[in-house]
Write a protein that holds these residues in place. Structure first.
Motif, PDB file in Angstrom:
ATOM      1  N   LEU A  55     -19.778 -21.812 -29.565  1.00 29.13           N
ATOM      2  CA  LEU A  55     -20.399 -20.546 -29.961  1.00 29.13           C
ATOM      3  C   LEU A  55     -19.408 -19.563 -30.594  1.00 29.13           C
ATOM      4  N   ASN A  56     -18.135 -19.947 -30.648  1.00 27.54           N
ATOM      5  CA  ASN A  56     -17.086 -19.104 -31.226  1.00 27.54           C
ATOM      6  C   ASN A  56     -16.968 -17.755 -30.517  1.00 27.54           C
ATOM      7  N   VAL A  57     -17.074 -17.811 -29.196  1.00 26.02           N
ATOM      8  CA  VAL A  57     -16.849 -16.621 -28.366  1.00 26.02           C
ATOM      9  C   VAL A  57     -15.840 -17.012 -27.294  1.00 26.02           C
ATOM     10  N   SER A  58     -15.339 -16.026 -26.589  1.00 28.24           N
ATOM     11  CA  SER A  58     -14.382 -16.332 -25.524  1.00 28.24           C
ATOM     12  C   SER A  58     -15.122 -16.687 -24.239  1.00 28.24           C
ATOM     13  N   GLU A  59     -14.456 -17.440 -23.399  1.00 34.12           N
ATOM     14  CA  GLU A  59     -15.000 -17.732 -22.077  1.00 34.12           C
ATOM     15  C   GLU A  59     -15.189 -16.429 -21.311  1.00 34.12           C
ATOM     16  N   SER A  60     -14.276 -15.484 -21.510  1.00 32.22           N
ATOM     17  CA  SER A  60     -14.364 -14.181 -20.852  1.00 32.22           C
ATOM     18  C   SER A  60     -15.627 -13.441 -21.242  1.00 32.22           C
ATOM     19  N   TYR A  61     -16.031 -13.566 -22.510  1.00 32.44           N
ATOM     20  CA  TYR A  61     -17.275 -12.927 -22.939  1.00 32.44           C
ATOM     21  C   TYR A  61     -18.455 -13.548 -22.204  1.00 32.44           C
ATOM     22  N   LEU A  62     -18.531 -14.871 -22.189  1.00 39.39           N
ATOM     23  CA  LEU A  62     -19.661 -15.522 -21.515  1.00 39.39           C
ATOM     24  C   LEU A  62     -19.718 -15.166 -20.035  1.00 39.39           C
ATOM     25  N   MET A  63     -18.562 -15.054 -19.408  1.00 39.77           N
ATOM     26  CA  MET A  63     -18.509 -14.754 -17.978  1.00 39.77           C
ATOM     27  C   MET A  63     -18.788 -13.277 -17.678  1.00 39.77           C
ATOM     28  N   GLY A  64     -18.776 -12.441 -18.710  1.00 37.18           N
ATOM     29  CA  GLY A  64     -19.030 -11.025 -18.500  1.00 37.18           C
ATOM     30  C   GLY A  64     -17.785 -10.209 -18.241  1.00 37.18           C
ATOM     31  N   TRP A  65     -16.634 -10.778 -18.493  1.00 37.17           N
ATOM     32  CA  TRP A  65     -15.376 -10.077 -18.277  1.00 37.17           C
ATOM     33  C   TRP A  65     -14.970  -9.250 -19.482  1.00 37.17           C
ATOM     34  N   GLU A  66     -15.558  -9.530 -20.657  1.00 33.71           N
ATOM     35  CA  GLU A  66     -15.365  -8.747 -21.883  1.00 33.71           C
ATOM     36  C   GLU A  66     -16.737  -8.360 -22.371  1.00 33.71           C
ATOM     37  N   GLU A  67     -16.846  -7.201 -22.944  1.00 30.18           N
ATOM     38  CA  GLU A  67     -18.155  -6.726 -23.385  1.00 30.18           C
ATOM     39  C   GLU A  67     -18.513  -7.135 -24.808  1.00 30.18           C
ATOM     40  N   ALA A  68     -17.577  -7.182 -25.701  1.00 28.12           N
ATOM     41  CA  ALA A  68     -17.905  -7.382 -27.103  1.00 28.12           C
ATOM     42  C   ALA A  68     -17.606  -8.798 -27.561  1.00 28.12           C
ATOM     43  N   ILE A  69     -18.430  -9.258 -28.476  1.00 30.05           N
ATOM     44  CA  ILE A  69     -18.137 -10.520 -29.162  1.00 30.05           C
ATOM     45  C   ILE A  69     -17.166 -10.176 -30.285  1.00 30.05           C
ATOM     46  N   PRO A  70     -15.950 -10.746 -30.263  1.00 31.17           N
ATOM     47  CA  PRO A  70     -14.993 -10.409 -31.326  1.00 31.17           C
ATOM     48  C   PRO A  70     -15.456 -10.976 -32.668  1.00 31.17           C
ATOM     49  N   LEU A  71     -15.174 -10.239 -33.725  1.00 30.71           N
ATOM     50  CA  LEU A  71     -15.471 -10.707 -35.068  1.00 30.71           C
ATOM     51  C   LEU A  71     -14.284 -11.526 -35.543  1.00 30.71           C
ATOM     52  N   ASP A  72     -14.560 -12.771 -35.911  1.00 27.86           N
ATOM     53  CA  ASP A  72     -13.492 -13.712 -36.221  1.00 27.86           C
ATOM     54  C   ASP A  72     -13.035 -13.695 -37.670  1.00 27.86           C
ATOM     55  N   THR A  73     -13.912 -13.342 -38.567  1.00 24.24           N
ATOM     56  CA  THR A  73     -13.560 -13.489 -39.973  1.00 24.24           C
ATOM     57  C   THR A  73     -13.715 -12.172 -40.727  1.00 24.24           C
ATOM     58  N   THR A  74     -13.051 -12.103 -41.851  1.00 28.38           N
ATOM     59  CA  THR A  74     -13.109 -10.914 -42.693  1.00 28.38           C
ATOM     60  C   THR A  74     -14.534 -10.630 -43.133  1.00 28.38           C
ATOM     61  N   TRP A  75     -15.279 -11.676 -43.495  1.00 30.26           N
ATOM     62  CA  TRP A  75     -16.637 -11.431 -43.986  1.00 30.26           C
ATOM     63  C   TRP A  75     -17.545 -10.891 -42.889  1.00 30.26           C
ATOM     64  N   GLU A  76     -17.292 -11.249 -41.622  1.00 30.49           N
ATOM     65  CA  GLU A  76     -18.088 -10.682 -40.529  1.00 30.49           C
ATOM     66  C   GLU A  76     -17.829  -9.182 -40.416  1.00 30.49           C
ATOM     67  N   VAL A  77     -16.590  -8.786 -40.547  1.00 32.65           N
ATOM     68  CA  VAL A  77     -16.230  -7.372 -40.490  1.00 32.65           C
ATOM     69  C   VAL A  77     -16.845  -6.646 -41.683  1.00 32.65           C
ATOM     70  N   GLU A  78     -16.760  -7.246 -42.873  1.00 31.54           N
ATOM     71  CA  GLU A  78     -17.328  -6.628 -44.071  1.00 31.54           C
ATOM     72  C   GLU A  78     -18.839  -6.492 -43.956  1.00 31.54           C
ATOM     73  N   LEU A  79     -19.497  -7.514 -43.434  1.00 31.34           N
ATOM     74  CA  LEU A  79     -20.952  -7.461 -43.264  1.00 31.34           C
ATOM     75  C   LEU A  79     -21.339  -6.340 -42.306  1.00 31.34           C
ATOM     76  N   LEU A  80     -20.635  -6.225 -41.207  1.00 34.10           N
ATOM     77  CA  LEU A  80     -20.909  -5.167 -40.251  1.00 34.10           C
ATOM     78  C   LEU A  80     -20.666  -3.791 -40.873  1.00 34.10           C
ATOM     79  N   ASN A  81     -19.604  -3.657 -41.634  1.00 35.48           N
ATOM     80  CA  ASN A  81     -19.323  -2.378 -42.308  1.00 35.48           C
ATOM     81  C   ASN A  81     -20.412  -2.036 -43.315  1.00 35.48           C
TER      82      ASN A  81
END
Length: 121
Positions: A55-81
């Motif tokens: 799923l391209n997320v961290s184990e910490s995210y799935l477990m609930g230890w991190e809140e945000a799904i990190p954006l891995d690529t430049t285009w993901e950041v650009e799309l969000l912007n």
């Protein structure tokens, strides 16, 4: 958000089916359903690791230890912007279009899996 809700959200964000996630985690579609719906909450660590990797997320995210799904690529950041800079009407149209694309992709994958005999029951 529960572990199951996080798994489902990450799977849907990727546009993957339960069958695809099950294959990646070396389990069944039914088991993924049980994880996502909180029927099974004691998920083995090797399954968490495999699902997070697929799923391209961290184990910490799935477990609930991190809140945000990190954006891995430049285009993901650009799309969000781009999305954040649209007025509300255009942002809603973009969101609805993205959802429609995802639904089409998911339906196509499910049909292909069914036609290729890859449907895990």
């Amino acid at each position: 958000m529960t572990i199951g809700e996080r798994i489902k959200a990450a799977r849907e964000a990727k546009g993957a089916t339960q069958g695809e996630l099950a294959k990646a985690a070396h389990t069944t579609k039914q088991t993924i359903y049980k994880y996502e719906n909180g029927i099974v909450s004691n998920i083995p660590s090797d399954k968490i690791e495999a699902m997070a990797s697929f799923l391209n997320v961290s184990e910490s995210y799935l477990m609930g230890w991190e809140e945000a799904i990190p954006l891995d690529t430049t285009w993901e950041v650009e799309l969000l912007n781009c999305y954040r800079n649209l007025d509300s009407d255009r942002a809603n149209r973009l969101f609805q279009y993205a959802k429609a694309l995802l639904e089409t992709q998911t339906a196509e994958r499910e049909m292909n899996a069914h036609n290729n005999g890859g449907n895990q029951e």
